[in-house]
Scaffold this active site. Structure first.
Site, mmCIF file in Angstrom:
data_model
loop_
_atom_site.group_PDB
_atom_site.id
_atom_site.type_symbol
_atom_site.label_atom_id
_atom_site.label_comp_id
_atom_site.label_asym_id
_atom_site.label_seq_id
_atom_site.Cartn_x
_atom_site.Cartn_y
_atom_site.Cartn_z
ATOM 1 N N ARG A 46 21.167 -50.537 -11.354
ATOM 2 C CA ARG A 46 21.714 -51.307 -12.486
ATOM 3 C C ARG A 46 20.678 -52.273 -13.025
ATOM 4 N NH1 ARG A 46 26.560 -55.488 -11.673
ATOM 5 N NH2 ARG A 46 25.000 -57.085 -12.109
ATOM 6 N N HIS A 79 35.429 -54.598 -15.462
ATOM 7 C CA HIS A 79 35.320 -53.286 -14.829
ATOM 8 C C HIS A 79 35.686 -53.372 -13.351
ATOM 9 C CE1 HIS A 79 31.351 -55.157 -14.486
ATOM 10 N NE2 HIS A 79 31.131 -54.404 -13.423
ATOM 11 N N ASP A 81 30.389 -59.093 -15.077
ATOM 12 C CA ASP A 81 29.277 -59.390 -14.174
ATOM 13 C C ASP A 81 28.794 -60.848 -14.269
ATOM 14 O OD1 ASP A 81 29.056 -56.870 -12.927
ATOM 15 O OD2 ASP A 81 28.106 -56.069 -14.742
ATOM 16 N N HIS A 127 36.199 -57.361 -12.611
ATOM 17 C CA HIS A 127 35.251 -58.446 -12.904
ATOM 18 C C HIS A 127 34.425 -58.138 -14.149
ATOM 19 C CE1 HIS A 127 32.885 -55.541 -10.571
ATOM 20 N NE2 HIS A 127 31.775 -56.101 -11.032
#
Ligand code: SIN
Length: 269
Positions: free
Chosen positions: A260, A245, A100, A98
């Site tokens: 994150r 990723h 983000d 994906h």
């Protein structure tokens, strides 16, 4: 780059390790070097960092406004910081290729992941260069894709986190071009992903599936990827406009805790 800050490519298609930087305090000259390396390599790795949430936020804000994630709850007191723990293989949200938050109308420019606790082995993250994935396609397929949009949805993510149908309803059906142009480099990249793309706009799921399956295979061939093996204190940041990723879940119940921050982006075009 100056003699202090150095950049070492990590794989043939993307990724570089940056050394000589303490991310808890980055001056303007160092930031300019990091920014230029980010645009060149798409994924940057910084080892041995020691950051409290304020410092992770301050570093992220050098790149732009930080997003408050539309679905994943923030850590207490720090709205832009989300925690990505080991939820177990069955419940993991990130063991799928994906980019983000592509279900947002302005998906993030990039994400910065800081390793607080990592397993002794396993729990690596893979990255794949979507500029090269696009550039390798035939002129005929590029021309077809150039006219297509895809719909993206956060439904699966929202259901698994909140279980609230209101949330899932609100986050369905954002349309983005299948090929986007990077606003800084002008390079085109494939912009569909198996986590959030539901299908091509104005087509059925059945019509979309074969071509999407083909594109995902082409987009993630091993020679387009780099693999990061985490150590505590690593910071890895990636460009969501040019990279997909995938977090490998092969570490059982061993703790793996990440913080994150996610940097706001523009409308894909
Ligand atoms: C993410 O998908 O943002 C997290 C990736 C990871 O935990 O390695």
């Amino acid at each position: 780059m100056s003699t202090r800050v150095t950049s070492r490519p990590l794989a043939g298609s993307l990724g570089a390790e940056i050394t000589g930087v303490d991310l808890s305090s980055v001056d303007d000259e160092t930031f300019a070097q990091i920014h230029s390396a980010f645009l060149e390599h798409h994924v940057l790795v910084f080892r041995g960092q020691d950051l409290v949430p304020e410092q992770l936020i301050a570093y992220g804000e050098r790149f732009g406004t930080l997003q408050v994630h539309p679905i994943i709850p923030s850590i207490e007191g720090y709205p832009p910081v989300i925690c990505i723990p080991n939820l177990g293989k069955k419940r993991t949200l990130t063991e799928i290729w994906h980019s983000d938050v592509t279900f947002a109308s302005t998906p993030p420019l990039g994400s910065i992941l800081y390793a607080l606790e990592v397993p002794e082995c396993g729990g690596d993250t893979l990255f794949a260069n979507q500029h090269l994935a696009y550039e390798r396609l035939s002129p005929g397929l590029k021309s077809i894709l150039g006219g297509l949009e895809a719909t993206h949805s956060g439904k699966a993510l929202a259901s698994s986190i909140t279980g609230d149908p209101q949330d899932t309803w609100k986050l369905q059906g954002t349309r983005h071009p299948v090929v986007r142009t990077h606003p800084d480099s002008g390079r085109k990249a494939l912009y569909v992903n198996p986590a959030f793309t539901r299908g091509f706009a104005d087509m059925t799921g059945e019509e979309s599936a074969p071509l999407l399956k083909y594109l995902y295979a082409r987009a993630t061939t091993p020679d387009l990827t780099m693999r990061h093996s985490w150590r505590k204190g690593d910071v890895v940041m990636w460009d969501n406009r040019s990279v997909m990723h995938f977090a490998v879940h092969d570490h059982g119940d061993a703790p793996r805790d990440m913080h994150r921050v996610t940097i706001d982006g523009d409308t894909p075009s």
